[in-house]
Design a protein around this motif. Structure first.
Motif, PDB file in Angstrom:
ATOM      1  N   GLU A  36      29.059  24.256  23.575  1.00 41.41           N
ATOM      2  CA  GLU A  36      27.874  24.151  24.422  1.00 41.41           C
ATOM      3  C   GLU A  36      28.193  24.210  25.915  1.00 41.41           C
ATOM      4  O   GLU A  36      27.293  24.392  26.736  1.00 41.41           O
ATOM      5  N   GLY A  37      29.454  24.003  26.264  1.00 39.44           N
ATOM      6  CA  GLY A  37      29.806  24.028  27.676  1.00 39.44           C
ATOM      7  C   GLY A  37      29.786  22.643  28.289  1.00 39.44           C
ATOM      8  O   GLY A  37      29.447  21.650  27.644  1.00 39.44           O
ATOM      9  N   GLN A  38      30.150  22.578  29.564  1.00 42.16           N
ATOM     10  CA  GLN A  38      30.294  21.278  30.226  1.00 42.16           C
ATOM     11  C   GLN A  38      28.961  20.556  30.353  1.00 42.16           C
ATOM     12  O   GLN A  38      27.910  21.165  30.509  1.00 42.16           O
ATOM     13  N   PRO A  75      27.117  12.473  39.057  1.00 39.99           N
ATOM     14  CA  PRO A  75      27.662  12.269  37.713  1.00 39.99           C
ATOM     15  C   PRO A  75      28.850  13.192  37.451  1.00 39.99           C
ATOM     16  O   PRO A  75      28.889  14.319  37.951  1.00 39.99           O
ATOM     17  N   ALA A  76      29.791  12.700  36.691  1.00 35.71           N
ATOM     18  CA  ALA A  76      30.929  13.532  36.291  1.00 35.71           C
ATOM     19  C   ALA A  76      30.515  14.391  35.106  1.00 35.71           C
ATOM     20  O   ALA A  76      29.725  13.973  34.259  1.00 35.71           O
ATOM     21  N   PHE A  77      31.027  15.602  35.095  1.00 38.03           N
ATOM     22  CA  PHE A  77      30.800  16.487  33.955  1.00 38.03           C
ATOM     23  C   PHE A  77      32.118  16.655  33.192  1.00 38.03           C
ATOM     24  O   PHE A  77      33.209  16.519  33.764  1.00 38.03           O
ATOM     25  N   TYR A  78      31.988  16.949  31.923  1.00 38.81           N
ATOM     26  CA  TYR A  78      33.171  17.100  31.075  1.00 38.81           C
ATOM     27  C   TYR A  78      33.138  18.457  30.403  1.00 38.81           C
ATOM     28  O   TYR A  78      32.076  18.948  30.005  1.00 38.81           O
ATOM     29  N   GLU A  79      34.317  19.054  30.281  1.00 40.73           N
ATOM     30  CA  GLU A  79      34.408  20.316  29.555  1.00 40.73           C
ATOM     31  C   GLU A  79      35.635  20.299  28.655  1.00 40.73           C
ATOM     32  O   GLU A  79      36.644  19.644  28.958  1.00 40.73           O
TER      33      GLU A  79
END
Length: 241
Positions: A36-38, A75-79
């Motif tokens: 789905e992506g980050q 906010p932090a994003f995750y990938e």
């Protein structure tokens, strides 16, 4: 994202992944990010139906293992890292686990097997008995000797016992009817009767038996046999005078 194909895939690999400390939920979150992506922890929580606290904990775990990376703050994003990088990471982890298993289990167990394989129980024929007596007497500074057959104590063996007594702890039990001279310095006691004869050190025992007027022996360096022989000798020593 189609759930069924991913769930089927996770079912096949989750048991193996558990060896690496990765749960089925961990795999599901990594797969979700990969496909789905980050996204942020909050988005993952909402889309996957997992509490925010649990999602945040798992993301930290996956980031620490190098399966995902964090981008930005508040906010932090995750990938997810690429599959090729993930596989390199997994192979490295497997190698570390194998090395740990070898160090913590295989090597100690091999050492135990190697040690136990050095134990032996050997029949000593009459032709080799005298040389074996010399070897066992010469191998230790703490020696217990029980003699019920006078022919064991030939002149050269007696001489070695006397020489060893100057710098060794030697206890000698003789049967009452035996008269042995020139044993000054050797701690000697006598006993009414004994079954057989033997020489015991801290690491080996030689039991001497008589059959058809010939002496033969049974040698062992097995710890438990040595311990049993030592206990029995000390029992005889207490009875002897």
């Amino acid at each position: 994202m189609e759930d069924n194909p991913v769930d089927e895939l996770l079912s096949r690999v989750s048991r193996f992944a558990s060896i690496l400390g990765i749960s089925r939920t961990d795999l599901k979150i990594y797969s979700f990010l990969l496909l789905e992506g980050q996204m942020s922890a909050r988005e993952l929580s909402e889309k996957m139906g997992i509490s925010y606290t649990k999602i945040y904990t798992i993301l930290g775990k996956l980031e620490e293992k190098g399966w995902i990376r964090r981008i930005g703050k508040k906010p932090a994003f995750y990938e997810a890292i690429p599959l090729r990088d993930l596989w390199a990471n997994v192979k490295k982890t497997i190698e570390v686990k194998i090395n740990e298993f070898e160090k913590d289990f295989i090597e100690p167990l091999s050492s135990m097997l190697s040690t136990s394989s050095t134990y032996s129980i050997t029949m000593i024929p009459p032709s080799k008995l005298k040389s074996t007596i010399f070897e066992i007497l010469d191998s230790s500074n703490k020696i217990m000797i029980a003699v019920s057959f006078p022919e064991i104590l030939e002149t050269d063996i007696l001489e070695l016992i006397k020489v060893k007594s100057y710098n060794s702890d030697i206890k000698l039990i003789l049967q009452n009817d035996m008269q042995i001279n020139n044993l000054s310095g050797v701690n000697t006691r006598k006993l009414q009767s004994m079954f057989g004869s033997g020489i015991i050190t801290s690491s080996a025992v030689l039991l001497i038996i008589k059959n058809a007027d010939k002496l033969s022996g049974l040698f062992s360096n097995h710890k438990y046999i040595v311990d049993i022989a030592s206990v029995y000798f000390n029992h005889l020593w207490e009875q002897a005078k």
